[in-house]
Design an enzyme around this catalytic site. Structure first.
Site, PDB file in Angstrom:
ATOM      1  N   PRO A   1       0.875  -1.187  -0.196  1.00 19.85           N
ATOM      2  CA  PRO A   1       0.093   0.124   0.032  1.00 19.85           C
ATOM      3  C   PRO A   1       0.864   1.394  -0.025  1.00 19.85           C
ATOM      4  O   PRO A   1       1.315   1.692   1.117  1.00 19.85           O
ATOM      5  CB  PRO A   1      -0.846  -0.103   1.271  1.00 19.85           C
ATOM      6  CG  PRO A   1       0.104  -0.958   2.031  1.00 19.85           C
ATOM      7  CD  PRO A   1       0.994  -1.794   1.346  1.00 19.85           C
TER       8      PRO A   1
ATOM      9  N   ASP B   1       5.991   2.616   1.707  1.00 20.78           N
ATOM     10  CA  ASP B   1       5.245   1.610   2.254  1.00 20.78           C
ATOM     11  C   ASP B   1       4.751   2.195   3.109  1.00 20.78           C
ATOM     12  O   ASP B   1       5.055   2.314   4.551  1.00 20.78           O
ATOM     13  CB  ASP B   1       5.974   0.443   2.411  1.00 20.78           C
ATOM     14  CG  ASP B   1       5.190  -0.847   2.648  1.00 20.78           C
ATOM     15  OD1 ASP B   1       3.997  -0.659   3.115  1.00 20.78           O
ATOM     16  OD2 ASP B   1       5.587  -2.031   2.604  1.00 20.78           O
ATOM     17  N   HIS B   2       3.230   2.475   3.097  1.00 18.68           N
ATOM     18  CA  HIS B   2       2.362   3.131   4.213  1.00 18.68           C
ATOM     19  C   HIS B   2       2.410   2.097   5.740  1.00 18.68           C
ATOM     20  O   HIS B   2       2.060   2.385   6.655  1.00 18.68           O
ATOM     21  CB  HIS B   2       1.240   3.425   3.966  1.00 18.68           C
ATOM     22  CG  HIS B   2       0.631   4.793   4.273  1.00 18.68           C
ATOM     23  ND1 HIS B   2       0.951   5.354   5.548  1.00 18.68           N
ATOM     24  CD2 HIS B   2       0.050   5.831   3.569  1.00 18.68           C
ATOM     25  CE1 HIS B   2       0.476   6.434   5.676  1.00 18.68           C
ATOM     26  NE2 HIS B   2       0.042   6.992   4.592  1.00 18.68           N
ATOM     27  N   ARG B   3       2.647   0.644   5.310  1.00 19.03           N
ATOM     28  CA  ARG B   3       2.794  -0.055   6.473  1.00 19.03           C
ATOM     29  C   ARG B   3       3.955   0.114   7.427  1.00 19.03           C
ATOM     30  O   ARG B   3       3.924  -0.265   8.462  1.00 19.03           O
ATOM     31  CB  ARG B   3       2.874  -1.660   5.920  1.00 19.03           C
ATOM     32  CG  ARG B   3       1.568  -2.102   5.109  1.00 19.03           C
ATOM     33  CD  ARG B   3       1.833  -3.605   4.592  1.00 19.03           C
ATOM     34  NE  ARG B   3       2.969  -3.476   3.633  1.00 19.03           N
ATOM     35  CZ  ARG B   3       3.281  -4.672   3.015  1.00 19.03           C
ATOM     36  NH1 ARG B   3       2.935  -5.754   3.187  1.00 19.03           N
ATOM     37  NH2 ARG B   3       4.308  -4.438   2.198  1.00 19.03           N
TER      38      ARG B   3
END
Length: 492
Positions: free
Chosen positions: A289, A462-464
């Site tokens: 994401p 990476d938004h994680r």
């Protein structure tokens, strides 16, 4: 009598399971020396030359240029001792093999020698490239036995124990595929169980068996067009086309929305380097994401600093090397971005060192060489390593190790004359910095309008791994270093 040795496509490392023959470097009947390159192949990572571990006369080649072969498939056969290829031949001694099992590296020790074993009742027939293979597609039957260790092309010997074990002895190929000297009743040499009568199926190569498995073609239902009924690749392709035609039905109304290929459309196989890139980018989009932020920065002072560095003499420092040094300094401040996500363990793995990938354009497409331990190098060291890897990329001599193991990527798409981009993260990394072209633009400098050299920086993450605050802090620090290179002095 000369002994015929079979050389199979060796294990190319980095999990590679197949390669495409680009160019043969030797002809049938030509004398080759130990460790002489005999074929140029393209893997999903790079173009490499494959050295042969035997010296002698080439008696057969397996596969035409453009053919894709799995690891462990026969490449060629060499009659060892048939011609004086070195000084040992003049004394009546047989030249020793190098035991070469990995491209570019030799074991330095000769492989164990095995006697040739011929199975009665099994004939040999030529392949389309003039090679001689066994009637069941395995090179061992009616030819040289497959030895243990390096002579097997880097593959382990597989033996079945119990009933029928002697018939099922062979070599375990890529992915555990069985490539044996014959097969147990009802099992093909490729390891797939066949319907109908028992016994081997006359197939020209492991590639043909692989094609049949992938398309659900029963080889026992085919009539081979090769010599002695040998099943060729064309036979399998013909069966696949026939099955597709038989299954074809009048187009449903919904099919009208599909885009037809049209006459004259060109189909380009997604394999080799292009196929690997497509797979990796597709996986990145499916799993990560990602989000992107960007900022414009005044690079006038950075350009001036580079000119001052290079005015002092010595090797020139490239602009990309300065940007790479800025990246390593920024990652030291924001270590969460030098990481990867272990999805099975549901953990973020923060990596101890920075292995910096950078995009390099070549005739074969875009590749991403990796500068190892970039965090330990200064600007001059980064510049020298980037120059070395770029030259290797353009000449096609990058090794698989040069193209793997990156932890962060710097993408200088400005060389294409574009200002901005939203790059796709190089899976399994967590972030990528994109740099647009540096162009003169109107800019407010010290309260007044002036023409300055401006660059757009984009940062995809990476938004994680982090939120917008961390990503914004990283990008702002990079921009500050571009605008005021003296900021870097704190981390030197």
């Amino acid at each position: 009598m000369p002994e015929v040795k079979e050389f199979r496509l060796p294990d190319l490392g980095e999990g590679l399971t197949e390669a495409e023959i680009v160019r043969w470097l030797v002809e049938v009947g030509e004398v080759v020396a130990v460790d002489q390159p005999v074929v140029e192949v393209e893997t999903a990572k790079a173009m490499v030359e494959v050295p042969c571990p035997y010296g002698g006369v080439v008696t057969a080649r397996f596969g035409a240029e453009g053919t894709e072969l799995p690891v462990g498939a026969p490449l060629l056969t060499v009659a060892v001792g048939a011609s004086p290829v070195d000084a040992s031949a003049s004394t009546g001694e047989e030249p020793e093999a190098s035991g070469n099992v990995l491209v570019g590296y030799g074991t330095g020790a000769p492989a164990a020698r095995r006697r040739r074993v011929r199975r009665p009742g099994v004939g040999a027939s030529p392949t389309p490239d003039g090679a001689v293979g066994s009637a069941d597609g395995s090179a061992a039957a009616g030819g040289p036995a497959v030895p243990d260790g390096p002579e097997a092309g880097g593959h382990r010997r597989a033996r079945s124990y119990g009933p029928g074990a002697a018939a099922a002895e062979g070599v375990a190929g890529a992915g555990g595929e069985f490539v044996g000297r014959g097969a147990a009743p009802g099992v093909a040499a490729g390891g797939s169980r066949l319907s109908g009568s028992t016994g081997p199926v006359p197939v020209v190569s492991p590639l043909v068996r692989k094609m049949a498995r992938e398309h659900g073609v029963d080889l026992r239902e085919l009539t081979g067009t090769g010599r002695d009924g040998l099943i060729l690749r064309a036979d399998v392709e013909r069966a696949v086309r026939a099955a597709a035609d038989a299954a074809a039905a009048p187009p449903a109304p919904a099919a009208a929305t599909a885009v037809p290929a049209g006459e004259g459309a060109e189909r380009i196989p997604l394999r080799g380097l292009r196929g690997a890139v497509a797979e990796k980018l597709g996986r990145s989009r499916r799993e990560i994401p990602d989000a992107t932020c960007w900022v414009d920065a005044d690079a006038t002072e950075l350009l001036a600093a580079r000119r001052a560095m290079n005015a002092g003499g010595g090797p020139k420092v490239s602009l990309l090397a300065l940007l790479a040094r800025i990246c390593t300094a920024a990652l030291a401040r924001y270590p969460d971005l030098n990481s990867t996500v272990d999805t099975e363990a549901r953990e973020i793995v923060r990596l101890p060192g920075v292995h910096l990938g950078f995009a390099a354009q070549t005739e074969r497409g875009l590749v991403v060489p990796v500068v190892r331990d970039a965090h330990l190098r200064n600007a001059a060291g980064l510049s020298a390593e980037i120059a070395r890897l770029t030259e290797a990329a353009r000449s096609g001599t990058l090794t698989p190790a040069d193209l793997t193991g990156g932890t962060f990527t710097l993408n200088n798409y400005g060389v294409f004359g574009v200002d901005g981009s939203t790059p796709i993260i190089n899976h399994p990394e967590a972030a990528m910095l994109g740099v647009g072209r540096i162009a003169p633009k109107p800019w407010v400098h010290q309260g007044e309008l002036a023409v300055r050299h401006v660059v757009q920086l984009s940062f995809t993450f990476d938004h994680r791994v982090c939120d917008g605050g961390t990503a914004g802090g990283f990008l702002r620090y990079v921009a500050d270093c571009v605008e005021q290179p003296a900021v870097l002095l704190r981390s030197l």
